[in-house]
Scaffold this motif. Structure first.
Motif, PDB file in Angstrom:
ATOM      1  N   GLY A  33       0.188  46.066 136.052  1.00 26.08           N
ATOM      2  CA  GLY A  33      -0.591  47.236 136.814  1.00 26.08           C
ATOM      3  C   GLY A  33       0.025  48.546 136.309  1.00 26.08           C
ATOM      4  N   VAL A  34      -0.533  49.688 136.538  1.00 22.51           N
ATOM      5  CA  VAL A  34      -0.284  51.198 136.195  1.00 22.51           C
ATOM      6  C   VAL A  34      -0.248  51.854 137.520  1.00 22.51           C
ATOM      7  N   LEU A  35       0.639  52.981 137.503  1.00 22.29           N
ATOM      8  CA  LEU A  35       0.870  53.947 138.366  1.00 22.29           C
ATOM      9  C   LEU A  35       0.235  55.298 137.994  1.00 22.29           C
ATOM     10  N   LEU A  36      -1.098  55.733 138.729  1.00 20.81           N
ATOM     11  CA  LEU A  36      -1.432  56.735 138.279  1.00 20.81           C
ATOM     12  C   LEU A  36      -1.383  57.922 139.299  1.00 20.81           C
ATOM     13  N   VAL A  37      -1.248  59.175 138.899  1.00 24.03           N
ATOM     14  CA  VAL A  37      -1.218  60.529 139.692  1.00 24.03           C
ATOM     15  C   VAL A  37      -2.100  61.353 139.430  1.00 24.03           C
ATOM     16  N   ASN A  38      -3.011  61.815 140.350  1.00 21.80           N
ATOM     17  CA  ASN A  38      -3.852  62.893 140.364  1.00 21.80           C
ATOM     18  C   ASN A  38      -3.451  63.820 141.062  1.00 21.80           C
ATOM     19  N   THR A  39      -2.957  65.122 140.422  1.00 21.69           N
ATOM     20  CA  THR A  39      -2.477  66.401 141.060  1.00 21.69           C
ATOM     21  C   THR A  39      -3.203  67.675 140.626  1.00 21.69           C
ATOM     22  N   GLY A  40      -2.471  68.664 140.948  1.00 22.73           N
ATOM     23  CA  GLY A  40      -3.166  69.785 140.522  1.00 22.73           C
ATOM     24  C   GLY A  40      -3.895  70.671 141.717  1.00 22.73           C
ATOM     25  N   GLY A  42      -7.110  71.637 141.525  1.00 24.39           N
ATOM     26  CA  GLY A  42      -8.554  71.592 141.275  1.00 24.39           C
ATOM     27  C   GLY A  42      -9.094  70.491 142.259  1.00 24.39           C
ATOM     28  N   LYS A  43     -10.466  70.389 142.362  1.00 26.70           N
ATOM     29  CA  LYS A  43     -11.214  69.550 143.137  1.00 26.70           C
ATOM     30  C   LYS A  43     -11.129  68.382 142.458  1.00 26.70           C
ATOM     31  N   GLY A  44     -11.148  67.140 143.056  1.00 28.42           N
ATOM     32  CA  GLY A  44     -11.537  65.910 142.682  1.00 28.42           C
ATOM     33  C   GLY A  44     -10.700  64.835 142.433  1.00 28.42           C
ATOM     34  N   LYS A  45      -9.286  65.012 143.033  1.00 25.82           N
ATOM     35  CA  LYS A  45      -8.260  64.039 143.233  1.00 25.82           C
ATOM     36  C   LYS A  45      -8.480  62.914 143.963  1.00 25.82           C
ATOM     37  N   SER A  46      -8.763  63.019 144.989  1.00 26.63           N
ATOM     38  CA  SER A  46      -9.219  62.010 146.046  1.00 26.63           C
ATOM     39  C   SER A  46     -10.480  61.195 145.626  1.00 26.63           C
ATOM     40  N   ALA A 168       2.675  67.108 142.733  1.00 26.57           N
ATOM     41  CA  ALA A 168       3.352  65.923 142.487  1.00 26.57           C
ATOM     42  C   ALA A 168       4.877  66.327 142.060  1.00 26.57           C
ATOM     43  N   PRO A 169       5.840  65.582 142.782  1.00 28.81           N
ATOM     44  CA  PRO A 169       7.082  66.082 142.544  1.00 28.81           C
ATOM     45  C   PRO A 169       7.529  65.386 141.121  1.00 28.81           C
ATOM     46  N   PRO A 170       8.521  66.068 140.335  1.00 27.58           N
ATOM     47  CA  PRO A 170       8.824  65.566 139.146  1.00 27.58           C
ATOM     48  C   PRO A 170       9.398  64.149 139.073  1.00 27.58           C
ATOM     49  N   GLU A 171       9.859  63.698 140.156  1.00 25.89           N
ATOM     50  CA  GLU A 171      10.350  62.354 139.923  1.00 25.89           C
ATOM     51  C   GLU A 171       9.255  61.345 139.892  1.00 25.89           C
ATOM     52  N   ASP A 181      -3.707  66.397 135.665  1.00 26.65           N
ATOM     53  CA  ASP A 181      -3.543  67.720 136.406  1.00 26.65           C
ATOM     54  C   ASP A 181      -4.940  68.165 136.682  1.00 26.65           C
ATOM     55  N   MET A 182      -5.508  68.160 137.929  1.00 25.52           N
ATOM     56  CA  MET A 182      -6.735  68.904 137.987  1.00 25.52           C
ATOM     57  C   MET A 182      -6.775  70.126 137.963  1.00 25.52           C
ATOM     58  N   THR A 183      -7.151  70.953 137.224  1.00 20.87           N
ATOM     59  CA  THR A 183      -7.050  72.299 136.918  1.00 20.87           C
ATOM     60  C   THR A 183      -8.604  73.102 137.566  1.00 20.87           C
ATOM     61  N   PRO A 184      -8.231  73.838 138.323  1.00 22.58           N
ATOM     62  CA  PRO A 184      -9.550  74.558 138.968  1.00 22.58           C
ATOM     63  C   PRO A 184     -10.142  75.918 137.922  1.00 22.58           C
TER      64      PRO A 184
END
Length: 201
Positions: A33-40, A42-46, A168-171, A181-184
């Motif tokens: 299993g993998v842990l993904l983080v969608n942050t930033g 911009g639109k589209g994370k959820s 998203a926190p650095p940890e 990182d979603m960039t607008p």
């Protein structure tokens, strides 16, 4: 350069690219299993996370969704995905932090949502867990980031998790396998276009 020369150069470039890609695919041996983080900002994370819900369901996986912060129960994704067999969907927020104006209540709400998340994270029958807007709860320190990361890392070996939200926190970034990182570039809202169903919810 003639068309024939251009085609030859293109074919040579694609052959080199294929060799590189094939080598990387052959080197990827780990299956877990993998842990993904969608942050930033911009639109589209959820939206990206809910696309993974569809993908997981297509492969017969069970899915657990916990929505932190967000309180609306009329989103398009919940109307469709939240009622499908194999999906357990929990809207646990009480609205955006600038709306609630009550930190103690926000903390209690986030803690209740994390209790539900922990239940999913301890269930090996669930193949994908979506923790929508968890990053916001971590940003405002409604939850302890080290506890959250420890719980995420202690999940069943084959379970995938996707965490969304700005800042998203650095940890969490350090613990994740994949971070986007979603960039607008442009957003209609900045031009005065209101949020609309089918686009924002």
């Amino acid at each position: 350069m003639t068309t024939s020369e251009r085609d030859t150069r293109h074919n040579e470039r694609m052959q080199r690219k294929k060799a590189v890609v094939d080598e990387k695919i052959a080197a990827a041996k780990v299956e877990r299993g993998v842990l993904l983080v969608n942050t930033g900002n911009g639109k589209g994370k959820s939206s990206a996370a809910f696309g993974l819900v569809v993908r997981a369901l297509g492969h017969g996986m069970k899915v657990g969704v916990v929505q932190f912060i967000k309180s609306r129960g009329d989103t398009g994704e919940e109307k469709v995905l939240g009622h499908l067999p194999g999906v357990s969907w929990h809207v646990m927020g009480e609205g955006f932090t600038w709306e609630t104006q009550d930190r103690a209540r926000d903390v209690a709400t986030a803690e209740a949502a994390w209790d539900q998340a922990r239940a999913f994270l301890s269930d090996p029958s669930i193949g994908l867990v979506v923790l929508d807007e968890l990053n916001i709860a971590l940003k405002y320190r409604y939850l302890e980031v080290n506890t959250v990361v420890a719980d995420l890392l202690a999940r069943p070996t084959a379970q995938h998790v996707v965490v969304t939200g700005r800042a998203a926190p650095p940890e969490l970034v350090a613990a994740a396998d994949t971070v986007t990182d979603m960039t607008p570039v442009k957003h209609a809202f900045a031009a005065g276009v209101k949020a609309m169903p089918g686009m924002e919810w």
